[in-house]
Design an enzyme around this catalytic site. Structure first.
Site, short mmCIF file in Angstrom:
data_model
loop_
_atom_site.label_atom_id
_atom_site.label_comp_id
_atom_site.label_asym_id
_atom_site.label_seq_id
_atom_site.Cartn_x
_atom_site.Cartn_y
_atom_site.Cartn_z
N SER A 52 0.82 -1.22 0.00
CA SER A 52 0.00 0.00 0.00
C SER A 52 0.86 1.27 0.00
CB SER A 52 -0.92 0.01 1.22
OG SER A 52 -1.62 1.25 1.26
N SER A 54 -0.62 4.13 0.54
CA SER A 54 -1.37 5.11 1.34
C SER A 54 -0.51 5.73 2.44
CB SER A 54 -2.62 4.47 1.94
OG SER A 54 -3.56 4.23 0.92
N LYS A 103 -13.05 -4.68 2.86
CA LYS A 103 -14.04 -3.62 2.56
C LYS A 103 -15.48 -4.07 2.74
CE LYS A 103 -10.92 -1.12 -0.40
NZ LYS A 103 -10.66 -0.48 -1.68
N ALA A 165 -16.43 -7.82 -9.88
CA ALA A 165 -17.53 -6.97 -9.40
C ALA A 165 -18.06 -7.43 -8.04
CB ALA A 165 -18.67 -6.95 -10.42
N GLY A 166 -17.71 -8.64 -7.62
CA GLY A 166 -18.18 -9.14 -6.33
C GLY A 166 -17.33 -8.67 -5.16
N GLY A 167 -16.22 -7.99 -5.42
CA GLY A 167 -15.34 -7.54 -4.34
C GLY A 167 -15.69 -6.13 -3.89
N ALA A 195 -21.39 -12.38 -6.09
CA ALA A 195 -22.19 -11.61 -7.06
C ALA A 195 -23.62 -11.44 -6.56
CB ALA A 195 -22.18 -12.31 -8.41
N THR A 217 -20.15 -20.46 -14.25
CA THR A 217 -21.15 -21.53 -14.35
C THR A 217 -22.47 -20.94 -14.79
OG1 THR A 217 -20.06 -22.41 -12.44
CG2 THR A 217 -22.07 -23.51 -13.12
P1 NAP Z 1 -11.77 -8.02 -2.50
O1 NAP Z 1 -12.89 -7.36 -1.77
O2 NAP Z 1 -11.05 -9.17 -1.86
O3 NAP Z 1 -12.37 -8.49 -3.93
C1 NAP Z 1 -11.61 -9.17 -4.86
C2 NAP Z 1 -12.44 -9.50 -6.10
O4 NAP Z 1 -11.58 -10.08 -7.06
C3 NAP Z 1 -13.54 -10.52 -5.84
O5 NAP Z 1 -14.62 -10.23 -6.69
C4 NAP Z 1 -12.89 -11.85 -6.26
O6 NAP Z 1 -13.79 -12.78 -6.85
C5 NAP Z 1 -11.99 -11.40 -7.36
N1 NAP Z 1 -10.83 -12.28 -7.47
C6 NAP Z 1 -9.88 -12.52 -6.54
N2 NAP Z 1 -8.95 -13.36 -7.03
C7 NAP Z 1 -9.34 -13.65 -8.29
C8 NAP Z 1 -8.82 -14.47 -9.32
N3 NAP Z 1 -7.68 -15.15 -9.12
N4 NAP Z 1 -9.48 -14.56 -10.49
C9 NAP Z 1 -10.64 -13.86 -10.68
N5 NAP Z 1 -11.19 -13.08 -9.75
C10 NAP Z 1 -10.54 -12.96 -8.57
O7 NAP Z 1 -10.62 -6.97 -2.87
P2 NAP Z 1 -10.76 -5.38 -3.06
O8 NAP Z 1 -10.54 -4.70 -1.77
O9 NAP Z 1 -11.96 -5.09 -3.85
O10 NAP Z 1 -9.44 -5.07 -3.92
C11 NAP Z 1 -9.28 -5.52 -5.24
C12 NAP Z 1 -8.06 -4.88 -5.88
O11 NAP Z 1 -8.29 -3.49 -6.14
C13 NAP Z 1 -6.79 -4.94 -5.00
O12 NAP Z 1 -5.72 -5.26 -5.84
C14 NAP Z 1 -6.63 -3.53 -4.51
O13 NAP Z 1 -5.28 -3.20 -4.26
C15 NAP Z 1 -7.17 -2.72 -5.69
N6 NAP Z 1 -7.65 -1.41 -5.26
C16 NAP Z 1 -7.05 -0.29 -5.75
C17 NAP Z 1 -7.50 0.95 -5.38
C18 NAP Z 1 -6.85 2.18 -5.92
O14 NAP Z 1 -7.06 3.25 -5.36
N7 NAP Z 1 -6.12 2.09 -6.98
C19 NAP Z 1 -8.56 1.11 -4.50
C20 NAP Z 1 -9.15 -0.05 -4.03
C21 NAP Z 1 -8.67 -1.30 -4.40
P3 NAP Z 1 -14.55 -13.91 -6.06
O15 NAP Z 1 -15.83 -13.24 -5.68
O16 NAP Z 1 -14.73 -14.96 -7.04
O17 NAP Z 1 -13.67 -14.28 -4.89
#
Ligand code: NAP
Length: 346
Positions: A52, A54, A103, A165-167, A195, A217
């Site tokens: 990070s 930040s 989050k 989109a689920g994250g 999702a 699926t």
């Molecule tokens: P999160 O809540 O853990 O969500 C991750 C998402 O990615 C879920 O939908 C998950 O799907 C999917 N995923 C994880 N591993 C995967 C894989 N191997 N193949 C396909 N899908 C996968 O994480 P988050 O907090 O949203 O963060 C996601 C990313 O965004 C991180 O890298 C973070 O650093 C980045 N981010 C950047 C900023 C910025 O300011 N630039 C801000 C926020 C976040 P499933 O539902 O199938 O598990």
């Protein structure tokens, strides 16, 4: 001169934050950080968290604003979030940021949420007030500003596909796209369970011209369509295309979907490790695509390398980081963030 010597002496006795704190440190916070000066009153909680930027960005903001406190990094695992937030409630913190994987989980553990956190069902910024955790989400607005500055376009004019989109980040970005009334929104997620949370966004989705859910699926995606169908029973009819459809997550389908997409967003963590494969291969991308990777780092992610190979425009998540961070600073201190100092720190 005497004053300069004294302030230099003070600086030498001041103790900066250590690289990383843990749940055990939060539990015995005063013992762990009693000699840290200026005191730590802000931080980011995540796992992983070493990547990070930040801390360096918010530290620059604090220095530029002459606010005498520090922003630290906390390595908090998924199962440690609840106690971490409990300890924070009792401490003298201004607030914290949350990053992967907290989050969405945090949303059920806060005391109040503003409309940004409520709509997204996810939290990236917490402000502490009277021992209460007040949640917000600046990722969506940070994303909007990033797209404007990186590609000189507005999301409302775009057909957008979101991977992951689920994250937590995907939720915030998808909601923001719907709120902006983007032309088309295609949500892609690996697993159906997460999702399913999309169902909660029904009011926001009303703003979308068309929603397509992509899942590995097909039966699972079809089941989700049945749950979502009432939200899409409105009168809006857009030519021959259905407003809501489910398609399997396979290359042929993604290829067909991407033909009607302007902006592809990666909201999965794929790309955080240099060895990660690209979520979408170069052969599916075309020169008309804008590719935005929320992941940021010193080297190009595999998705941005794929965009280069396809002749598409690409941008990493640094600009989103800057904008969501500036908005978080504004929430904590009720004043404009020193954005140029923050930008210079990245
Ligand atoms: P999160 O809540 O853990 O969500 C991750 C998402 O990615 C879920 O939908 C998950 O799907 C999917 N995923 C994880 N591993 C995967 C894989 N191997 N193949 C396909 N899908 C996968 O994480 P988050 O907090 O949203 O963060 C996601 C990313 O965004 C991180 O890298 C973070 O650093 C980045 N981010 C950047 C900023 C910025 O300011 N630039 C801000 C926020 C976040 P499933 O539902 O199938 O598990």
């Amino acid at each position: 001169m005497a004053h300069a010597q004294e302030s230099a002496r003070n600086d030498m006795t001041k103790k900066q934050t250590t690289e990383r704190y843990t749940l055990a440190d939060l539990e015995k916070w005063r013992k762990a950080t009693g000699d840290v000066d200026p005191p730590i009153r802000l931080g980011v909680l995540g796992d992983p968290v070493a990547h990070s930027l930040s801390p360096q960005m918010q530290s620059a903001a604090l220095r530029a604003s002459k606010i005498d406190m520090q922003y630290a990094r906390f390595h908090i695992r998924a199962n440690e979030l609840r106690p971490a937030l409990r300890f924070l409630r009792a401490l003298d913190f201004v607030g914290v940021n949350l990053t992967v994987p907290h989050k969405i989980a945090a949303f059920a553990q806060i005391d109040e949420a503003d409309k940004f956190a409520s709509h997204a069902g996810a939290v990236n910024t917490i402000r502490l007030r009277d021992r209460k955790l007040i949640a917000s989400n600046t990722d969506g607005e940070g994303f909007l500003r990033a797209i404007r500055s990186e590609f000189s376009v507005d999301v409302r004019d775009l057909r957008v596909m979101i991977l992951g989109a689920g994250g937590g980040t995907g939720h915030a970005i998808a909601w923001q796209c719907a709120l902006e009334n983007c032309e088309r929104l295609v949500l892609v997620n690996r697993t159906l369970e997460k999702a399913n949370a999309l169902v909660e966004w029904q009011c926001a989705l009303e703003n979308c011209e068309r929603l397509v859910l992509v899942n590995r699926t097909l039966e699972k995606a079809n089941a989700l369509v049945e749950r979502l169908r009432p939200s899409f029973a409105g009168p809006r009819v857009l030519g021959p295309v259905a407003r809501l459809e489910a398609v399997p997550w396979d290359e042929a389908v993604l290829r067909a979907q991407l033909a009607d997409i302007d902006l592809l967003v990666n909201a999965t963590p794929l790309g955080m490790n240099p060895s990660d494969f690209s979520p979408v291969p170069a052969r599916l991308l075309a020169p008309h695509h804008m590719v935005f990777d929320a992941v940021y780092g010193s080297s190009k992610t595999s998705l941005l390398r794929a965009a280069d190979e396809a002749g598409a425009r690409g941008a990493n998540g640094l600009s989103m980081l800057l904008n969501q961070g500036a908005l978080a600073f504004q929430i904590w201190f009720d004043r404009e963030a020193p954005i140029e100092a923050m930008r210079a720190s990245l």
